[in-house]
Design a protein around this motif. Structure first.
Motif, PDB file in Angstrom:
ATOM      1  N   LEU A   4      11.691  78.733  61.831  1.00  0.00           N
ATOM      2  CA  LEU A   4      11.244  79.122  60.877  1.00  0.00           C
ATOM      3  C   LEU A   4      11.517  80.709  60.758  1.00  0.00           C
ATOM      4  O   LEU A   4      12.101  81.333  59.543  1.00  0.00           O
ATOM      5  CB  LEU A   4       9.741  78.987  60.435  1.00  0.00           C
ATOM      6  N   VAL A   5      11.190  81.391  61.760  1.00  0.00           N
ATOM      7  CA  VAL A   5      11.388  82.754  61.918  1.00  0.00           C
ATOM      8  C   VAL A   5      12.843  83.239  61.721  1.00  0.00           C
ATOM      9  O   VAL A   5      13.211  84.221  61.001  1.00  0.00           O
ATOM     10  CB  VAL A   5      10.850  83.541  63.257  1.00  0.00           C
ATOM     11  N   VAL A   6      13.690  82.450  62.542  1.00  0.00           N
ATOM     12  CA  VAL A   6      15.074  82.617  62.513  1.00  0.00           C
ATOM     13  C   VAL A   6      15.812  82.590  60.971  1.00  0.00           C
ATOM     14  O   VAL A   6      16.480  83.396  60.513  1.00  0.00           O
ATOM     15  CB  VAL A   6      15.897  81.866  63.527  1.00  0.00           C
ATOM     16  N   ALA A   7      15.329  81.526  60.551  1.00  0.00           N
ATOM     17  CA  ALA A   7      16.082  81.292  59.038  1.00  0.00           C
ATOM     18  C   ALA A   7      15.654  82.269  58.183  1.00  0.00           C
ATOM     19  O   ALA A   7      16.439  82.640  57.342  1.00  0.00           O
ATOM     20  CB  ALA A   7      15.441  79.596  58.835  1.00  0.00           C
ATOM     21  N   ILE A   8      14.252  82.499  58.100  1.00  0.00           N
ATOM     22  CA  ILE A   8      13.743  83.472  57.217  1.00  0.00           C
ATOM     23  C   ILE A   8      14.294  84.888  57.362  1.00  0.00           C
ATOM     24  O   ILE A   8      14.824  85.631  56.488  1.00  0.00           O
ATOM     25  CB  ILE A   8      12.350  83.845  57.366  1.00  0.00           C
ATOM     26  N   THR A   9      14.555  85.261  58.617  1.00  0.00           N
ATOM     27  CA  THR A   9      14.889  86.690  58.680  1.00  0.00           C
ATOM     28  C   THR A   9      16.600  86.768  58.433  1.00  0.00           C
ATOM     29  O   THR A   9      17.301  87.623  58.046  1.00  0.00           O
ATOM     30  CB  THR A   9      14.865  87.066  60.452  1.00  0.00           C
ATOM     31  N   VAL A  10      17.271  85.498  58.893  1.00  0.00           N
ATOM     32  CA  VAL A  10      18.786  85.447  58.468  1.00  0.00           C
ATOM     33  C   VAL A  10      18.941  85.298  57.091  1.00  0.00           C
ATOM     34  O   VAL A  10      19.814  86.180  56.607  1.00  0.00           O
ATOM     35  CB  VAL A  10      19.254  84.126  58.951  1.00  0.00           C
ATOM     36  N   LEU A  11      18.161  84.873  56.413  1.00  0.00           N
ATOM     37  CA  LEU A  11      18.006  84.690  54.958  1.00  0.00           C
ATOM     38  C   LEU A  11      17.919  86.119  54.358  1.00  0.00           C
ATOM     39  O   LEU A  11      18.546  86.578  53.278  1.00  0.00           O
ATOM     40  CB  LEU A  11      17.175  83.636  54.287  1.00  0.00           C
ATOM     41  N   TYR A  12      17.115  86.934  54.876  1.00  0.00           N
ATOM     42  CA  TYR A  12      16.883  88.222  54.523  1.00  0.00           C
ATOM     43  C   TYR A  12      18.114  89.059  54.498  1.00  0.00           C
ATOM     44  O   TYR A  12      18.259  89.935  53.576  1.00  0.00           O
ATOM     45  CB  TYR A  12      15.605  88.776  55.235  1.00  0.00           C
ATOM     46  N   PHE A  13      18.566  88.834  55.574  1.00  0.00           N
ATOM     47  CA  PHE A  13      19.890  89.670  55.910  1.00  0.00           C
ATOM     48  C   PHE A  13      20.801  89.333  54.879  1.00  0.00           C
ATOM     49  O   PHE A  13      21.703  90.168  54.086  1.00  0.00           O
ATOM     50  CB  PHE A  13      20.417  89.486  57.502  1.00  0.00           C
ATOM     51  N   LEU A  14      21.097  88.099  54.664  1.00  0.00           N
ATOM     52  CA  LEU A  14      22.082  87.549  53.661  1.00  0.00           C
ATOM     53  C   LEU A  14      21.776  87.773  52.288  1.00  0.00           C
ATOM     54  O   LEU A  14      22.611  88.445  51.573  1.00  0.00           O
ATOM     55  CB  LEU A  14      22.234  86.049  53.865  1.00  0.00           C
ATOM     56  N   ILE A  15      20.760  88.050  51.774  1.00  0.00           N
ATOM     57  CA  ILE A  15      20.284  88.339  50.538  1.00  0.00           C
ATOM     58  C   ILE A  15      20.411  89.793  50.311  1.00  0.00           C
ATOM     59  O   ILE A  15      20.951  90.174  49.311  1.00  0.00           O
ATOM     60  CB  ILE A  15      18.695  87.868  50.361  1.00  0.00           C
ATOM     61  N   ARG A  16      20.181  90.511  51.055  1.00  0.00           N
ATOM     62  CA  ARG A  16      20.461  92.056  51.158  1.00  0.00           C
ATOM     63  C   ARG A  16      21.871  92.519  51.369  1.00  0.00           C
ATOM     64  O   ARG A  16      22.297  93.521  51.384  1.00  0.00           O
ATOM     65  CB  ARG A  16      19.574  92.554  52.189  1.00  0.00           C
ATOM     66  N   LYS A  17      22.839  91.396  51.831  1.00  0.00           N
ATOM     67  CA  LYS A  17      24.201  91.539  52.348  1.00  0.00           C
ATOM     68  C   LYS A  17      24.334  92.647  53.467  1.00  0.00           C
ATOM     69  O   LYS A  17      25.099  93.388  53.422  1.00  0.00           O
ATOM     70  CB  LYS A  17      25.134  92.055  51.004  1.00  0.00           C
ATOM     71  N   LYS A  18      23.496  92.645  54.289  1.00  0.00           N
ATOM     72  CA  LYS A  18      23.446  93.365  55.534  1.00  0.00           C
ATOM     73  C   LYS A  18      23.950  92.581  56.580  1.00  0.00           C
ATOM     74  O   LYS A  18      23.222  92.057  57.581  1.00  0.00           O
ATOM     75  CB  LYS A  18      21.900  93.958  55.741  1.00  0.00           C
ATOM     76  N   PHE A  19      25.300  92.436  56.573  1.00  0.00           N
ATOM     77  CA  PHE A  19      25.899  91.550  57.538  1.00  0.00           C
ATOM     78  C   PHE A  19      25.923  91.971  59.133  1.00  0.00           C
ATOM     79  O   PHE A  19      25.744  91.611  60.187  1.00  0.00           O
ATOM     80  CB  PHE A  19      27.299  90.937  57.098  1.00  0.00           C
ATOM     81  N   LYS A  20      26.294  93.169  59.234  1.00  0.00           N
ATOM     82  CA  LYS A  20      26.293  93.816  60.490  1.00  0.00           C
ATOM     83  C   LYS A  20      25.041  93.940  61.261  1.00  0.00           C
ATOM     84  O   LYS A  20      25.384  93.316  62.655  1.00  0.00           O
ATOM     85  CB  LYS A  20      26.987  95.552  60.514  1.00  0.00           C
ATOM     86  N   PRO A  21      23.985  94.182  60.668  1.00  0.00           N
ATOM     87  CA  PRO A  21      22.850  94.067  61.513  1.00  0.00           C
ATOM     88  C   PRO A  21      22.599  92.619  61.871  1.00  0.00           C
ATOM     89  O   PRO A  21      22.066  92.393  62.855  1.00  0.00           O
ATOM     90  CB  PRO A  21      21.580  94.646  60.729  1.00  0.00           C
ATOM     91  N   LEU A  22      22.867  91.741  61.053  1.00  0.00           N
ATOM     92  CA  LEU A  22      22.777  90.363  61.263  1.00  0.00           C
ATOM     93  C   LEU A  22      23.482  89.862  62.480  1.00  0.00           C
ATOM     94  O   LEU A  22      23.165  89.121  63.351  1.00  0.00           O
ATOM     95  CB  LEU A  22      22.900  89.244  60.116  1.00  0.00           C
ATOM     96  N   LYS A  23      24.933  89.988  62.430  1.00  0.00           N
ATOM     97  CA  LYS A  23      25.751  89.706  63.261  1.00  0.00           C
ATOM     98  C   LYS A  23      25.494  90.269  64.568  1.00  0.00           C
ATOM     99  O   LYS A  23      25.552  89.860  65.696  1.00  0.00           O
ATOM    100  CB  LYS A  23      27.316  89.908  63.001  1.00  0.00           C
ATOM    101  N   ARG A  24      24.852  91.362  64.722  1.00  0.00           N
ATOM    102  CA  ARG A  24      24.577  92.085  65.973  1.00  0.00           C
ATOM    103  C   ARG A  24      23.330  91.535  66.705  1.00  0.00           C
ATOM    104  O   ARG A  24      23.387  91.316  67.933  1.00  0.00           O
ATOM    105  CB  ARG A  24      24.152  93.781  65.624  1.00  0.00           C
ATOM    106  N   ALA A  25      22.454  91.453  65.823  1.00  0.00           N
ATOM    107  CA  ALA A  25      21.240  90.572  66.386  1.00  0.00           C
ATOM    108  C   ALA A  25      21.558  89.113  66.877  1.00  0.00           C
ATOM    109  O   ALA A  25      21.189  88.749  67.959  1.00  0.00           O
ATOM    110  CB  ALA A  25      20.364  90.517  65.200  1.00  0.00           C
TER     111      ALA A  25
END
Length: 214
Positions: A103-124
């Motif tokens: 749940l935590v991973v899904a919500i945080t990944v969705l947060y990055f995708l919605i904001r189109k912040k891909f670099k912080p997401l891929k780094r994490a």
């Protein structure tokens, strides 16, 4: 926003390893084909009256650990049933932690995708997956050095009694000897490493296709 971004990255780095490890653990625990493959390899069937008896007892055990049925097969001793009740509680707790991690991973990944912040997401994702690989290698080396010691410490930490110490003639030991747990650990580590590398591959693909993110 930057603070939320860093917190979100930290959540992925912490909970992604948990999700990968626990998901694979629960999958393998419920994988009947793994049990049957191991039974054949270690000649477990010859310790019992018939193949059907072992298959029936294993199916009931998997269902019991998943909370689908009671453990009534006469193959299991009273001590085994009491111990397996403790195992069931531990697996239930593991499932809850795993669901939380997903749940935590899904919500945080969705947060990055919605904001189109891909670099912080891929780094994490990259750091979390790499951390998973490091953890598994440390555990694997520890088991190779002294499997019995780690096995004993694990039981002393997670069980508040000595019912996990069975006589050799107990059917639970005949069904799941020392070799079974070694094979289980080996297969589990391979599955976890494969999953972690798959997530790293996803992160790498993000890097190649990400030109607009920060």
């Amino acid at each position: 926003t930057k603070r939320i971004m860093k917190i979100s990255q930290s959540l992925i780095i912490i909970f992604l390893p948990l999700m990968i490890i626990l998901s694979n653990l629960l999958f393998l625990t419920n994988n009947n084909s793994f049990y049957e493959t191991n039974y054949k390899k270690e000649n477990i069937y010859q310790n019992f009256q018939s193949v059907l008896q072992v298959q029936s007892a294993t199916k009931e055990l998997i269902g019991y650990l998943r909370g689908q049925n009671n453990l009534e097969d006469n193959l299991y001793s009273l001590q085994a049933k009491i111990h397996l009740k403790d195992v069931k509680s531990l697996i239930h707790l593991t499932s809850l932690v795993n669901y939380l991690s997903i749940l935590v991973v899904a919500i945080t990944v969705l947060y990055f995708l919605i904001r189109k912040k891909f670099k912080p997401l891929k780094r994490a994702i990259f750091i979390g997956s790499s951390a998973t690989i490091s953890i598994i290698f440390i555990i694997a080396i520890s088991l190779l050095v002294n499997f019995d010691f780690i096995f004993t410490i694990f039981h002393k930490i997670f069980f508040n009694n000595n019912l996990w110490l069975f006589p050799e003639e107990d059917n639970l030991i005949k069904l799941f000897p020392h070799e079974f747990f070694m094979a289980f650990a080996y297969k589990l580590f391979l599955n976890i490493l494969s999953t972690a590398f798959a997530f790293i591959l996803v992160a790498v693909l993000f890097i190649k296709n990400d030109k607009l993110s920060n």
